[in-house]
Design an enzyme around this catalytic site. Structure first.
Site, mmCIF file in Angstrom:
data_model
loop_
_atom_site.group_PDB
_atom_site.id
_atom_site.type_symbol
_atom_site.label_atom_id
_atom_site.label_comp_id
_atom_site.label_asym_id
_atom_site.label_seq_id
_atom_site.Cartn_x
_atom_site.Cartn_y
_atom_site.Cartn_z
ATOM 1 N N ASP A 189 42.195 32.954 41.376
ATOM 2 C CA ASP A 189 42.725 33.223 42.704
ATOM 3 C C ASP A 189 42.925 34.725 42.839
ATOM 4 O O ASP A 189 43.733 35.316 42.111
ATOM 5 C CB ASP A 189 44.055 32.489 42.921
ATOM 6 C CG ASP A 189 44.649 32.769 44.293
ATOM 7 O OD1 ASP A 189 44.017 32.383 45.297
ATOM 8 O OD2 ASP A 189 45.736 33.375 44.357
ATOM 9 N N GLU A 273 37.251 31.162 45.194
ATOM 10 C CA GLU A 273 37.368 30.753 46.594
ATOM 11 C C GLU A 273 36.383 31.543 47.442
ATOM 12 O O GLU A 273 36.132 32.728 47.200
ATOM 13 C CB GLU A 273 38.797 30.995 47.091
ATOM 14 C CG GLU A 273 39.085 30.384 48.444
ATOM 15 C CD GLU A 273 40.544 30.511 48.836
ATOM 16 O OE1 GLU A 273 40.920 29.974 49.880
ATOM 17 O OE2 GLU A 273 41.304 31.160 48.068
ATOM 18 N N ASP A 354 50.527 31.966 43.388
ATOM 19 C CA ASP A 354 49.184 32.318 42.936
ATOM 20 C C ASP A 354 48.718 31.425 41.794
ATOM 21 O O ASP A 354 47.558 31.012 41.749
ATOM 22 C CB ASP A 354 49.146 33.787 42.511
ATOM 23 C CG ASP A 354 49.481 34.718 43.666
ATOM 24 O OD1 ASP A 354 49.175 34.356 44.819
ATOM 25 O OD2 ASP A 354 50.051 35.799 43.413
#
Length: 397
Positions: A189, A273, A354
């Site tokens: 992330d 992502e 996170d």
């Protein structure tokens, strides 16, 4: 997946003589001129609903060289001129395939100064590289050795805005092979406070290279703004600004290379992502920090290195609620503002925002590798909504 005989570009800095610098500068200008002429010809043909291909622009180049106005094109090597026409052809192919925008004209001040030579345009013997139209070899600083027995297929010479000269040598590297399979997977992330957070709980600090040199950059830019346009002093001041930017970019790229190499070596599957960085930088409050983090460059490095070493990169849909989803019970929080860094789920689990997002990304990526539905495994995959795209459920009154 076997990855032998991978083509790699090895980039080196070199220091040309005055004659070599003048020859290369002329070549850069001729490449830009030919590219713009060919693009103008193809654009005019496009308005007439006609198509012009590479062979036709190559014939145009031959005709241009015979005119008095463009006779100077004969003074430089013809190889880079032909290569720029091939690059233009590739640009139109990408445009027609809807992979890129319509090709744009090259600017003398803003466009990259470069020229590409194929095997007929250079000689490489005994570790010495000599370009066409030059008597002496380039004074290259071989900061790292080329693969043993490597034979360059193309050589690209460029000059960056800071005035530094570089040569990029494209060779086949037989040493790049698929690494042994490891039983490890990681969710990644990316962020601003921490450059990235791993599903293992590790947080990689954000070096903030641009912020560290912001005072130096601001001073150089103020000095530039005081110089008269077109003056030699303004050119010198512009060069100082460019050197600060080059220092920032070099340090950022070096950090990302080390980080991506470590991640690829340690993990078999890497889940990230699918962020739309181009849209995110429109936020004026965060644009500078997002650009400094270089998320797009990180993804590019991660993907091509994974391809080299037989790793898998899974890209989760951008609408997947990784931050709002509880990695323990699967409940989706109704709201999750950016300032909330820790939160407690109804099941009693306390989440670091996170770390929780990285764990959810990993779970989603592993799910798609098993069942094959949900997230896009490749950047070039067709569009459509992801099966993992979830909406916050409505609460009954």
């Amino acid at each position: 997946m076997a990855t032998s005989h991978v083509k790699r570009a090895f980039k080196y800095r070199f220091y040309p003589t005055d004659a070599q610098a003048a020859e290369l500068s002329r070549t850069f200008g001729c490449v830009r001129k030919v590219y713009n002429l060919a693009l103008a010809a193809r654009t005019q043909a496009w308005t007439r609903q006609e198509r012009v291909n590479y062979n036709q622009t190559s014939a145009m180049l031959t005709a241009w060289k015979k005119t008095d106005e463009l006779a100077y094109l004969n003074d430089v090597s013809s190889v880079p001129l032909q290569q720029c026409l091939r690059h233009l052809q590739a640009g139109f192919a990408n445009f027609f395939a809807k992979r890129a925008e319509y090709p744009r004209f090259k600017s003398r001040k803003k466009s990259r100064r470069s020229a590409e030579y194929t095997t007929s345009g250079f000689r490489f013997q005994g570790g010495r590289l000599t370009l066409a139209k030059m008597k002496d070899p380039l004074d290259i600083v071989w900061s790292r050795p080329l693969p043993e027995g490597a034979s360059p297929s193309t050589v690209t010479v460029s000059q960056d805005p800071a005035g530094r000269w570089f040569v990029s040598v494209l060779v086949e590297d037989p040493s790049v092979k698929a690494s042994p399979t490891v039983d490890a997977a990681v969710g990644i992330d990316v962020g601003l406070t921490a450059l990235m957070t791993l599903s293992t709980g590790e947080k990689v600090s954000n070096p903030r290279h641009e912020r560290r040199d912001r005072a130096r950059l601001a001073k150089a830019q103020r000095n530039l703004s005081r110089k008269a346009k077109g003056s030699s002093n303004r050119a010198k001041a512009r060069l100082k600004v460019a050197k600060v930017y080059a220092r920032i970019a070099d340090r950022r790229r070096d950090h990302l290379h080390k980080l991506t190499t470590r991640l690829v070596c340690e993990n078999q599957t890497l889940v990230i992502e699918d962020l739309t960085v181009r849209n995110m930088v429109r936020n004026r409050s965060l644009a500078r920090a997002i650009s400094d983090a270089a998320w797009a460059e990180f993804r590019t490095m991660l993907e091509y290195k994974a391809g080299w070493y037989g790793r898998d990169v899974v890209v989760v849909d951008r609408f997947f609620p990784s931050s709002k989803l509880c990695s323990n019970c699967g409940t989706i929080a109704s709201k999750m503002p950016l300032h909330v860094r820790t939160w407690t789920c109804g099941c009693g689990t306390v989440h670091d925002r996170d770390v929780n997002a990285a764990k959810n990304l990993l779970a989603a990526g592993l799910a798609v590798t098993v069942c094959g539905a949900g997230v896009r495994p490749q950047r070039s995959s067709p569009g459509g909504q992801s099966a993992t795209k979830q909406k916050t459920p409505r609460r009954e009154p």
